[in-house]
Design a protein around this motif. Structure first.
Motif, PDB file in Angstrom:
ATOM      1  N   CYS A 105      -2.918 110.140  -9.167  1.00 20.84           N
ATOM      2  CA  CYS A 105      -3.508 109.214  -8.212  1.00 20.84           C
ATOM      3  C   CYS A 105      -2.556 108.052  -7.982  1.00 20.84           C
ATOM      4  CB  CYS A 105      -4.885 108.716  -8.665  1.00 20.84           C
ATOM      5  SG  CYS A 105      -4.873 107.737 -10.190  1.00 20.84           S
ATOM      6  N   ASN A 106      -2.751 107.342  -6.861  1.00 26.51           N
ATOM      7  CA  ASN A 106      -1.982 106.123  -6.625  1.00 26.51           C
ATOM      8  C   ASN A 106      -2.846 105.108  -5.891  1.00 26.51           C
ATOM      9  OD1 ASN A 106      -1.426 106.127  -3.633  1.00 26.51           O
ATOM     10  ND2 ASN A 106      -0.423 108.080  -4.137  1.00 26.51           N
ATOM     11  N   MET A 107      -2.446 103.870  -5.938  1.00 28.21           N
ATOM     12  CA  MET A 107      -3.261 102.778  -5.420  1.00 28.21           C
ATOM     13  C   MET A 107      -3.268 102.694  -3.898  1.00 28.21           C
ATOM     14  SD  MET A 107      -2.324  99.801  -8.184  1.00 28.21           S
ATOM     15  CE  MET A 107      -3.439  98.631  -7.426  1.00 28.21           C
ATOM     16  N   ASP A 108      -2.360 103.415  -3.239  1.00 26.36           N
ATOM     17  CA  ASP A 108      -2.235 103.304  -1.790  1.00 26.36           C
ATOM     18  C   ASP A 108      -2.931 104.411  -1.022  1.00 26.36           C
ATOM     19  OD1 ASP A 108      -0.609 100.986  -1.996  1.00 26.36           O
ATOM     20  OD2 ASP A 108       1.134 102.250  -2.433  1.00 26.36           O
ATOM     21  N   GLU A 109      -2.861 105.650  -1.534  1.00 24.19           N
ATOM     22  CA  GLU A 109      -3.374 106.778  -0.744  1.00 24.19           C
ATOM     23  C   GLU A 109      -4.228 107.735  -1.572  1.00 24.19           C
ATOM     24  OE1 GLU A 109      -0.192 107.650   2.694  1.00 24.19           O
ATOM     25  OE2 GLU A 109       0.572 108.050   0.680  1.00 24.19           O
ATOM     26  N   LEU A 110      -3.627 108.336  -2.577  1.00 26.10           N
ATOM     27  CA  LEU A 110      -4.284 109.420  -3.300  1.00 26.10           C
ATOM     28  C   LEU A 110      -5.314 108.867  -4.283  1.00 26.10           C
ATOM     29  CD1 LEU A 110      -4.329 112.505  -3.800  1.00 26.10           C
ATOM     30  CD2 LEU A 110      -2.566 112.140  -5.565  1.00 26.10           C
ATOM     31  N   TYR A 111      -6.592 109.022  -3.968  1.00 26.76           N
ATOM     32  CA  TYR A 111      -7.686 108.486  -4.786  1.00 26.76           C
ATOM     33  C   TYR A 111      -7.469 106.995  -5.045  1.00 26.76           C
ATOM     34  CZ  TYR A 111      -7.708 113.541  -5.734  1.00 26.76           C
ATOM     35  OH  TYR A 111      -7.676 114.912  -5.607  1.00 26.76           O
ATOM     36  N   SER A 112      -7.223 106.264  -3.983  1.00 25.63           N
ATOM     37  CA  SER A 112      -6.878 104.844  -4.102  1.00 25.63           C
ATOM     38  C   SER A 112      -7.996 104.014  -4.722  1.00 25.63           C
ATOM     39  CB  SER A 112      -6.507 104.275  -2.733  1.00 25.63           C
ATOM     40  OG  SER A 112      -7.584 104.415  -1.811  1.00 25.63           O
ATOM     41  N   SER A 113      -9.233 104.500  -4.654  1.00 28.27           N
ATOM     42  CA  SER A 113     -10.359 103.758  -5.244  1.00 28.27           C
ATOM     43  C   SER A 113     -10.277 103.696  -6.765  1.00 28.27           C
ATOM     44  CB  SER A 113     -11.693 104.385  -4.825  1.00 28.27           C
ATOM     45  OG  SER A 113     -11.776 105.735  -5.256  1.00 28.27           O
TER      46      SER A 113
END
Length: 263
Positions: free
Chosen positions: A16-24
């Motif tokens: 996950c990442n904070m910008d796009e992939l599962y950003s929540s």
């Protein structure tokens, strides 16, 4: 929901990442899989980072320190984790093939880098003496609000015995959480219940758990399950404990009669 890697590839395997992939989830999480003699330089100018060795042997360098770390079984060996603030360069050199999990999030605070290992990680037995041992598991807490209040992260590990449950009784908390899984055999499997949805978990998959949802887990008979659990504190609302589902709290009574209801 469940994120499936399809098996780790050499290089960086993003979860996950904070910008796009599962950003929540408010975190960057991934696993570096490196070949022998490969090196990886990690430097983040805005985010604190935790580096947890999962498998292999590495030389890891940061600031004026370096250490050789080896781990061959997440099931049988205690964790080794390096926690650094922003602007600290970390160099990982693979002495042999290795896997290193990285968890990151924004944190403007400066703090001293710290190594967590068997000398200062907490290891507890949960679920002992209740429910016929069906939810007995090992819970390792590497760091959380109690020993790293300056951090915006929590990281720990669970060893889930074959055929048993963990994260049980069902509980929730407002902070987002990610579980990353390994099994004692690569064909191992289990299930993750997130809210009202049930997912089949497999080697190297990850549960993406939104705040407020219950998330009990189970592993199939014959297969021990490991997962690294990672929580992001919310601003002015750090994670400090689980919130049990009240309707299931009666199960925690060591004298609870489960079935049959008359003996």
């Amino acid at each position: 929901m469940l994120h499936k890697t399809g098996g780790l590839k050499y290089g960086y395997n993003e979860i996950c990442n904070m910008d796009e992939l599962y950003s929540s989830m408010l975190m960057d999480i991934g696993v570096y899989k490196l070949k022998k003699d490969e090196s990886q330089v990690c430097l983040d100018k805005e985010k604190e980072s935790a580096f947890l060795i999962l498998d292999g042997k590495i030389l890891i360098k940061w600031q004026d320190r370096e250490e050789v770390v080896e781990r061959r079984s997440v099931f049988d060996e205690e964790p080794w984790c390096l926690h650094v603030p922003k602007n600290v360069e970390v160099i990982i050199k693979a002495i042999d093939d290795c896997e290193v999990l990285v968890e990151k999030t924004n944190n403007h605070k400066d703090f001293d880098s710290k190594v967590y290992d068997k000398s200062n990680c907490r290891s507890d037995i949960f679920g002992d003496g209740v429910l016929g041992g069906t939810s007995r598991r090992v819970v390792r807490t590497i760091f959380d609000y109690s020993n790293a209040p300056y951090s915006n992260l929590v990281i720990g590990e669970v060893i889930n015995y074959p055929g048993k449950w963990s994260s049980y009784i069902p509980h929730h908390h407002p902070q987002p959480e990610v579980y990353y899984y390994k099994f004692s055999k690569p064909q191992g499997f289990g299930c993750s219940i997130i809210g009202d949805n049930v997912y089949k978990i497999e080697q190297d998959s990850a549960a993406i758990i939104e705040g407020g949802l219950v998330h009990p887990q189970a592993t199939a008979p014959g297969y021990a399950m490991y997962y690294c659990w990672m929580i992001r504190h919310l601003d002015n609302n750090p994670w400090t404990d689980r919130i049990n589902e009240e309707k299931h709290e009666w199960l925690l009574d060591e004298n609870a009669v489960i079935w049959p209801d008359k003996e």
